[in-house]
Every structure is written in structure tokens, then in C-alpha cells.
Motif scaffolding. Structure first.
Motif, PDB file in Angstrom:
ATOM      1  N   GLN A 301       2.529  18.862  29.890  1.00 56.76           N
ATOM      2  CA  GLN A 301       2.908  17.577  30.511  1.00 56.76           C
ATOM      3  C   GLN A 301       2.537  17.367  31.861  1.00 56.76           C
ATOM      4  O   GLN A 301       2.289  16.111  32.055  1.00 56.76           O
ATOM      5  N   GLN A 340       4.923   8.065  36.445  1.00 55.13           N
ATOM      6  CA  GLN A 340       6.474   8.448  35.995  1.00 55.13           C
ATOM      7  C   GLN A 340       6.969   7.856  34.852  1.00 55.13           C
ATOM      8  O   GLN A 340       7.456   8.255  33.787  1.00 55.13           O
ATOM      9  N   SER A 343       5.069   8.833  31.522  1.00 52.57           N
ATOM     10  CA  SER A 343       5.784  10.131  31.129  1.00 52.57           C
ATOM     11  C   SER A 343       7.248  10.068  30.382  1.00 52.57           C
ATOM     12  O   SER A 343       7.433  10.372  29.285  1.00 52.57           O
ATOM     13  N   ALA A 344       7.946   9.062  31.026  1.00 57.91           N
ATOM     14  CA  ALA A 344       9.291   8.787  30.641  1.00 57.91           C
ATOM     15  C   ALA A 344       9.176   7.996  29.123  1.00 57.91           C
ATOM     16  O   ALA A 344       9.897   8.317  28.333  1.00 57.91           O
ATOM     17  N   LYS A 352      12.612  13.461  32.321  1.00 59.93           N
ATOM     18  CA  LYS A 352      11.791  12.943  33.244  1.00 59.93           C
ATOM     19  C   LYS A 352      12.620  12.529  34.476  1.00 59.93           C
ATOM     20  O   LYS A 352      12.002  13.160  35.714  1.00 59.93           O
ATOM     21  N   ASP A 356      12.130  14.432  38.197  1.00 60.94           N
ATOM     22  CA  ASP A 356      11.416  13.641  39.432  1.00 60.94           C
ATOM     23  C   ASP A 356      12.345  13.931  40.820  1.00 60.94           C
ATOM     24  O   ASP A 356      11.915  13.886  41.743  1.00 60.94           O
TER      25      ASP A 356
END
Length: 886
Positions: A301, A340, A343-344, A352, A356
């Protein structure tokens, strides 16, 4: 230049944002020739430039930055300049009196093989490589090395063909050929103007993985990932991540790649994680190389996120770049937000977001509360390398996220489009970005810009009262921000608070806010010191759910009772808020245990925490990935932050006791969960669901081992031996790592013996050894510095072993005898002579001495004084250590 001559012996000068002035001259094109040789590398450049009308007219001095190189010749408009025609400065040269267009030719010599700083052009592991951000290009050739000087680059590289068959630079390859004496050359041309910090070149004997991507307009882009021999076959995940990043950027932002080729090179000696050089990204190999036997799910990831981040910079950082280094978050904060969101969209959005927030709280909040606190857009610096911080990156991303929340997705996208339309090909400021957002949306963001200028973490208090007769809930909000260095007085900032009310049935209630209907969720904007909000027609028993999704980077002090927190932990439909409720409940309970310990009373974990964990385990609606996060107790550093004085030993003992209680009390539940999940997921399944099941299974294993029961230790030992994935091996080793037992000793030795020839996997072993809470770990760390495969010059090895101890082992690093601090000071001073960037980052834990008791604080400040008094200290370390003492 001799190392001692370059060292800082007095207080270095400070650079201020308020002193910014435009460059006197602009460079339109640069033709660079780099002739690589084992002894001396020759660098020739031909600069075609002009007077900058923004800085005035008439003759002006042209300043060229330059460090650690021998100047051979200077030629201006065909005339060779003698020594009296130019002036030497401490970090560059001045060519006086240039009024109009000019052509300047520079020839110099450098020695990349001696460059242990890993800035500019350096040689490591048989490969030539560059790292020019922030100010590395000046170590290659004399040039106006500032981001607002943007030029078109044509680069010719010459080298021995047998030893360096691969020659790479930015842009498109336009020519190759052979030379005499077994040498060859390659010429690269980048048609897009860029600042010097985005220049890149690589020369080496490399293997390549090739693929392609077809853009939405039908252009085919060649994709190439270069690795050192022996690492081929481990780039598939990075290549897949790159292609998905390119597709996502087109779909979500409309950004299409603009060159014929996109290249990545993975190198083993690199100060940073990766670098977004235009068309030629250079990566620390730990963020490219992965396969099922050597990489964990977290590694996969992380690789995906970093590949995406560097690719996304093509538009937010390269096509539009920073006017000056104070604007660093213009590109980094925006691009972190973008990665971000990628990835979310790719995985579980709630998980996620929790991850963060964990990072922000663990690293950025302490930075905001310490002597090195600085705004997202700093006002000053001594060494710019020290400002590649979680404040600039992660807090900067939170600032962009708040803009997205305030404007809404549609207006935010219009703002991005306007930003690109106005500034493509320019070097601009954070103000330019906010202006585009404001103009596209019609929303006034003037006061919001305080987030860029003001340091510190705002603290929001929330209290409420319910009027049963009137069926109203009145919410009182207030904000304060503590003083930070140079900013004693704080103004209110604009804080968007996503808010809902959760009814007794666990469902969101319809909202009427100050007389206006607002659906079942609203964003309350706190932009003054205080605000009162009234919710109407509220049934009895409603509980406010505040700061949903962590909608602002603040500390929230809300008047929830333990019962409220237990209710939210069991029912709130916002993943962050549900996780936060259990974290807050657990933090209260563990800190109560700390106070009991310090008062000499027996420690006992509040039954409410056990009940909340049991409820989570029994909730079939929760995805395994989120449940694994929900059940993780707050770490020792987070608990320490919640105290006025971090009582290190008591916190460690209380947390360990809490984990033991949960492991022992719910042992049968953990065991059943572990056994049920053991056969559900194949090791080669990298889907989000499969990763979640592994995470939950390994969370159960952690609690099984913490119980101290033989069955738990046996499960972990068996998993180390039988696991087919690195995720399961590392999780079992981590579960055993703080337990003094034969299973731990045998498992760690077997892991070492299997992987000692793989540097990246061996780094995992170094970190395990360094982060163990067992007594004697510091002695073990010192012993491992003599390990035959520990390279004291390699940043990854240093971070794994030294950083693993100083940043990942609070109870042993903060030993009451000060031995951890003395060790770190020794390491900072040693490493500073080789690589000041790495040394200054290692120094950071020492500056937070104000959080500790008197003896520890005394030992930490003593270590800082010893560092500052070193006569050959770099300005990188001087800035951090001196601020730590201020």
C-alpha cells in the motif's frame, strides 16, 4: 572544497519569506554536458538568458549558486572571463553588469564518488544518481538554483558503455551514439520549462521493466522502471500502481501525461522516499521493490501511494511549481491530499482516513507543539532541507482537504481547473492557489488563509446541554491555539466541523440548525473564538458526533461521558468518529491506570473498554480492515501527548497491562477469531478485503500473545515458520518482540538467517531488534552497528536501526539514565560529518524535552548542547538543535 571549510562555525544566516525578491535574470535554455569519469567528472553548461523585467532594467549582477566544485572556465557571449571579471561568494559566484540577453558558458569539475551527502550528483553502489531538491543542482554546476528560474533543458551524458550502459535524464531521448575508448552518449530533451531542482540523471548497469499506457486522447506513453541487477521481477506492483495512478488522475482531475515516456529508477542509497523529477522519478528502492515473499501488505500500500504521489506531481509540482521554498506546501500539501484520495478510492476510505489521522497526531501534532513549530507556509529557515516536514506535507494536505469541504467537490474541481488555466508553466505561491479556489467558487477564503500563516494545533472545546421541554440541544464551541515560537498571539482560524446527532437507536437524526433544515449531517464553521449552535426538535438521548471524518486538524475536547463514548464506539456510522470514540475511551482508562500506578494503587483497566472491544468483536457489520483498526489501543507516544508530563515508565506499564487484560479476558474470543480467519485468505491475494482479513487475524494474534498464555506464543511461533506471506511473518515477529521467551529468540534468528542477503528485508529485522521494549535493547543496537551487513552510510540502514530505536522504542530511548539521549547525540554528530540531512532528521526527538520530567529534560538538553557545541556542525543540524534549546 574541504569539509571543514564548508562547516558552520557560527550562527548561520536566516532566510526570511518577507525578503523575497524576483531573480535579476531568467534562464530560457540550458544545454548541459556531463562527462562521467572515475576520478573527476566534467560538467559543461551553456545558459541562454535575459534580464528579468520583473526585477528592474539596466545592468545587474547575475548570481550563480555553486558548492563543492572546481570552476574551470567562464565564457560570456563568447568572451572568456578572467578572475577579475567575476567575484567569488561563499556559496557561489557573481558575474556583474549583465543588462540584456546573454549566453554564459560554464565548465567545472566535481567528484560524485566522494559525495556522501547524497545531494546533487553522487555515486553509490556503482550507479551515478542525482537528488536536486531542494538545492542540489548547485553541487553539479553553477546556476541560479532557485525554483522561480525555469528553463528548457537539453542534457548530454557521456560514460563508459560497458559499466554504464543506461544513461537517463528528463524528457525524451533524442540521440544516442558511441564514442572512442569504449564510451557512449545519450542526449535528452525536456520541452517543458522547469526549475533546477527537477533536473535528474542516472547512469548505471540497470535492468528495466517496460509497459505502456494509452492516455484518454489516444497517445501511447512508454513506461519504464529501472532497477539494479538482481531486483528484476519485483517491479510489477509499482508498474500496476503507476498505470492506475495515471488513469485516476485523468478521471478525477482531467490531468493527462504530457511526455512520450515516463521512467522510474529505484536506487539503494537515497535520502528521501522518492523524487518527482519531470519524466524521470527517482525512488528509494524500498518504495518500488516488492513481491509476496519480501513485502508486507503495508509495503504494497505504501508503494502504491508513493508511486501515485510522485506521478501526481507532474501537474501539481512540475507543470506548476513553487515561486520560492516557503511555498513548498503548494505542491506537497496538495499532492499529499491527492494521493490520500487515490488510496481512499482504491481501498477502504474509513481505514485510510484513520491511518492518515494516526500519522498526523503521532508526528505533526508534537511538531506543532514544540520548538520547531512552523506554519504550513514557514516565514523563515536556515536550511530548507529541514522543512520537508509533516507540517508542510500532512498538515498542508489537511488544509487542502478543508478547502475541499468548504467548497464542495464540484467547486473544488472548478478551482483546480482555474488554477491550472492561470498558472501552467509558472512558479507561483500558496496565495495564487487559494485565489483560484476563491474565484472559482465565489467563497471568500481570506480568513481561511490564516491556516497557511499560523503555526500550532487549534484546540476546540465542545459542550452541550439538552432542554427536554423545548426539545433543543445547544452546542457551545470555542477555539484556542497555544503560542508557538515567534507567534505569541493567535487569531481564530476557519474550522469546518462535520457534525451529526446520533439517536438512541444508533441512527443519524434529521437536523434543524439555528432554524434551518440541514439533512442528517452538517458542516458547522467555527471561524470566531466562540460559536453557539442550536439544534431543534431533538429527541431525548441524542449524542453529538463531532469532527466526523476528522474534518479539521484540531484537538477536540468534547463533553462526552464514558457512556457516550461507548455508545458512539458501538453505533456511529462515521468510521473515524467510531474509531475516535474507542480511542478516547481507552486513553482515559489507561491514563487512569497511570495515575493509579504513580500513586501506588493497583492498576485495573476500566470494564467499559473491555465491553467496547467485545462489542466491536461481535459486530458482524464491520469490515475486517476497519475492525483491526478499531481494536488497536493508542500507542505510548499518543498517551504521552495526552499528559502534561509524559511519565514514560508508568505509561508503558499501564498500556502493557491494558493489552494483557484484553488478551486474557477475551482470550477465547481472540482464539476463535484467529482460527476462523486462518484459512480464509490466500497469501497471494492483495485485494483490500484480503488485506483486511490478514490485519484482523494478526490483531487477534497480538492479543493472544499479550495474554502470556502458551497457546498464544505457540500460535505466533507456528505462524513465523509456516506463513507464506511477509505480512504474516512480520506480524507474528512483532507480536513476539516484547516477550522474553525462546520463541522470540528462535524466530528472530531464523528470520535473520533466511533474509540476511536481502537489504530491504534485513532492514525489517534491524527495526524489530531496535524497537523491542525488552531491557538491553540499546546494547543490542550498538552491537548491531558492527553487523557485517549494516552500512553506516546508507540512509535506509540508519533509519532502520538508529531510527527504529530512537523513534520506535519510547520506553528504552527515554530511559531514565539518559543513555538513549547520549547514544543519539553520538550518532547525530557521526552522521553529520557524512550526511547532514539524515543527521538533522535523527536529531528531532531530542527537541521535545519539555514533555518530560526534570531528569530526562536535563539529559536531553545536555545532549543538544553537546551537539550545538560541535565546531564543524552543519547548518542542517545546527538549526534543529539550536531551536531545541531556545
Amino acid at each position: 572544497m574541504d569539509r571543514a571549510d564548508a562547516a558552520v562555525k557560527t550562527d548561520p544566516s536566516t532566510i526570511f519569506l518577507k525578503d523575497y525578491t524576483p531573480p535579476t535574470h531568467l534562464i530560457d535554455t540550458i544545454e548541459l554536458t556531463v562527462r562521467l569519469n572515475d576520478d573527476v567528472t566534467t560538467v559543461s553548461s551553456r545558459l541562454v538568458g535575459r534580464r528579468n523585467p520583473a526585477s528592474g532594467s539596466g545592468p545587474a549582477d547575475l548570481y550563480l549558486d555553486g558548492e563543492d566544485q572546481e570552476l574551470v572556465s567562464l565564457t560570456l557571449d563568447g568572451r572568456t572571463l578572467e578572475k577579475g571579471d567575476w567575484r567569488q561568494k561563499p556559496e557561489g559566484i557573481v558575474v556583474p553588469g549583465i543588462a540584456g540577453d546573454f549566453t554564459l558558458e560554464v565548465e567545472g569539475r566535481i567528484k560524485p564518488q566522494d559525495n556522501t551527502r547524497l545531494e546533487g550528483l553522487y555515486k553509490a553502489g556503482g550507479m551515478y544518481c542525482t537528488q536536486c531538491e531542494a538545492e542540489g543542482f548547485r553541487r553539479i554546476t553553477y546556476f541560479p538554483d532557485r525554483p522561480d528560474v525555469m528553463a528548457v533543458y537539453t542534457v548530454r551524458i557521456e560514460a563508459d558503455k560497458a559499466r554504464y550502459p543506461v544513461l537517463l535524464s528528463n524528457g525524451n531521448r533524442i540521440e544516442t551514439g558511441d564514442l572512442e575508448e569504449g564510451r557512449h552518449y545519450a542526449v535528452w530533451h525536456d520541452p517543458f520549462r522547469k526549475p533546477a531542482y527537477l533536473f535528474a540523471m542516472v547512469a548505471g548497469d540497470l535492468m528495466v521493466d517496460r509497459d505502456s499506457f494509452t492516455t484518454r486522447s489516444g497517445r501511447e506513453v512508454a513506461l519504464e522502471i529501472y532497477v539494479e541487477p538482481g531486483n528484476e521481477g519485483r517491479t510489477g506492483h509499482a508498474m500496476d500502481s503507476l498505470k492506475r495512478s495515471m488513469a485516476w488522475d485523468e478521471e478525477v482531475y482531467g490531468f493527462e501525461y504530457d511526455l512520450d515516456i515516463f521512467m522510474i529508477v529505484a536506487v539503494s542509497s537515497f535520502n528521501m522516499g522518492a523524487m518527482e523529477n519531470k519524466g524521470l522519478n527517482i525512488f528509494n528502492d524500498k518504495f518500488i521493490l516488492a513481491d509476496l515473499s519480501t513485502a508486507t501488505d503495508a509495503d504494497f500500500q505504501r508503494i502504491e501511494a508513493i508511486v501515485a504521489h510522485e506521478y501526481f506531481h507532474n501537474w501539481t509540482g512540475n507543470r506548476i511549481t513553487c515561486r520560492d521554498w516557503f511555498q513548498l506546501s503548494l505542491k506537497e500539501g496538495l499532492t499529499v491530499f491527492r494521493d490520500q484520495e487515490f488510496s481512499a478510492d482504491t481501498h477502504d476510505r474509513g481505514v485510510k482516513r484513520v491511518g492518515d489521522v494516526r500519522l498526523l497526531r503521532a508526528a505533526q501534532f508534537p511538531e506543532d507543539g514544540g520548538p520547531t513549530a512552523h506554519p504550513v507556509r514557514p516565514d523563515s529557515y536556515i536550511e530548507i532541507n529541514n522543512f520537508y516536514t509533516v507540517t508542510v506535507y500532512e498538515k498542508g494536505a489537511e488544509v487542502v482537504r478543508m478547502i475541499h469541504s468548504l467548497l464542495g467537490a464540484e467547486a473544488y474541481r472548478k478551482g483546480i481547473d482555474l488554477y491550472v488555466e492561470r498558472h501552467d508553466g509558472q512558479a507561483v505561491t500558496c496565495d495564487d492557489f487559494v485565489a483560484a479556489m476563491q474565484d472559482a467558487s465565489g467563497i471568500d477564503l481570506t480568513r481561511f488563509k490564516r491556516w497557511y500563516a499560523q503555526a500550532g494545533t487549534p484546540r476546540v472545546s465542545a459542550d452541550w446541554r439538552y432542554d427536554e421541554a423545548a426539545r433543543t440541544l445547544t452546542l457551545d464551541l470555542a477555539q484556542t491555539t497555544d503560542p508557538t515560537p515567534g507567534q505569541p498571539d493567535k487569531q481564530p482560524v476557519v474550522i469546518p466541523l462535520r457534525t451529526a446527532l446520533i439517536g438512541e437507536n444508533g441512527q443519524r437524526l434529521p437536523l434543524t440548525v439555528d432554524g434551518e433544515e440541514s439533512g442528517d449531517e452538517t458542516v458547522l464553521v467555527l471561524d470566531e473564538a466562540e460559536r453557539r449552535v442550536t439544534f431543534s426538535d431533538v429527541p431525548k438521548g441524542a449524542v453529538p458526533s463531532l469532527l466526523r471524518g476528522f474534518s479539521a486538524p484540531v484537538k477536540l475536547d468534547a463533553a462526552w461521558s464514558d457512556a457516550d463514548l461507548g455508545f458512539l464506539a458501538a453505533t456511529d456510522d462515521d468510521p473515524f468518529s467510531r474509531w475516535e470514540a474507542l480511542q478516547t475511551l481507552a486513553t482515559r482508562a489507561i491514563l487512569a491506570m497511570v495515575e493509579a500506578k504513580r500513586a501506588g494503587r493497583p492498576m485495573s483497566l476500566d470494564a467499559a473498554v473491555v465491553s467496547a472491544v467485545r462489542d466491536g468483536l461481535e459486530d458482524a457489520r464491520l469490515e475486517p480492515a476497519f475492525l483491526a483498526e478499531l481494536l488497536a489501543l493508542p500507542g505510548e507516544s499518543m498517551l504521552g501527548q495526552a499528559m502534561d508530563v509524559w511519565h514514560v515508565d508508568a505509561v508503558h506499564e499501564a498500556r502493557e497491562d491494558a493489552i494483557w487484560t484484553l488478551g486474557d479476558t477475551l482470550f477465547d474470543t481472540w482464539l476463535a477469531l484467529y482460527d476462523r480467519l486462518s484459512g480464509e485468505t490466500a497469501a497471494d491475494d492483495l485485494s483490500t478485503a484480503a488485506m483486511g482479513r490478514r490485519a484482523l487475524r494478526n490483531r487477534a494474534l497480538q492479543f493472544l500473545v499479550s495474554s502470556g498464555r502458551p497457546e498464544g506464543l505457540a500460535r505466533a511461533a507456528a505462524q513465523v515458520q509456516a506463513a507464506a506471506s511477509m505480512t504474516d511473518v512480520m506480524s507474528a515477529l512483532a507480536a513476539l518482540n516484547d516477550t522474553d521467551c525462546p520463541e522470540r529468540t528462535e524466530a528472530l534468528q531464523a528470520f535473520h538467517d533466511r533474509w540476511q542477503d536481502n537489504p530491504l528485508v534485513l532492514d525489517k529485522w534491524f527495526t524489530l531488534e531496535a524497537s523491542s521494549a525488552l531491557p538491553g535493547t540499546l546494547d543490542r543496537v550498538k552491537e548491531l552497528q558492527s553487523h557485517p551487513r549494516f552500512d553506516p552510510k546508507n540512509p535506509n540502514r540508519i533509519r532502520a536501526l538508529v531510527g527504529g530505536f530512537t523513534m520506535g522504542n519510547p520506553v528504552r530511548f527515554h530511559a531514565s539514565d539518559g543513555s538513549g539521549y547520549a547514544f543519539l547525540a553520538d550518532e547525530v554528530l557521526r552522521i553529520d560529518q557524512l550526511n547532514p540531512q539524515i543527521a538533522s532528521r535523527l536529531c528531532q526527538p531530542l527537541v521535545r524535552w519539555r514533555r518530560f520530567d526534570g531528569e530526562r529534560a536535563k539529559a536531553m538538553t545536555g545532549a543538544l548542547r553537546r551537539i550545538v557545541e560541535q565546531p564543524t556542525l552543519s547548518k542542517d543540524v545546527f538549526e534543529i538543535a539550536s531551536k531545541g534549546l531556545s
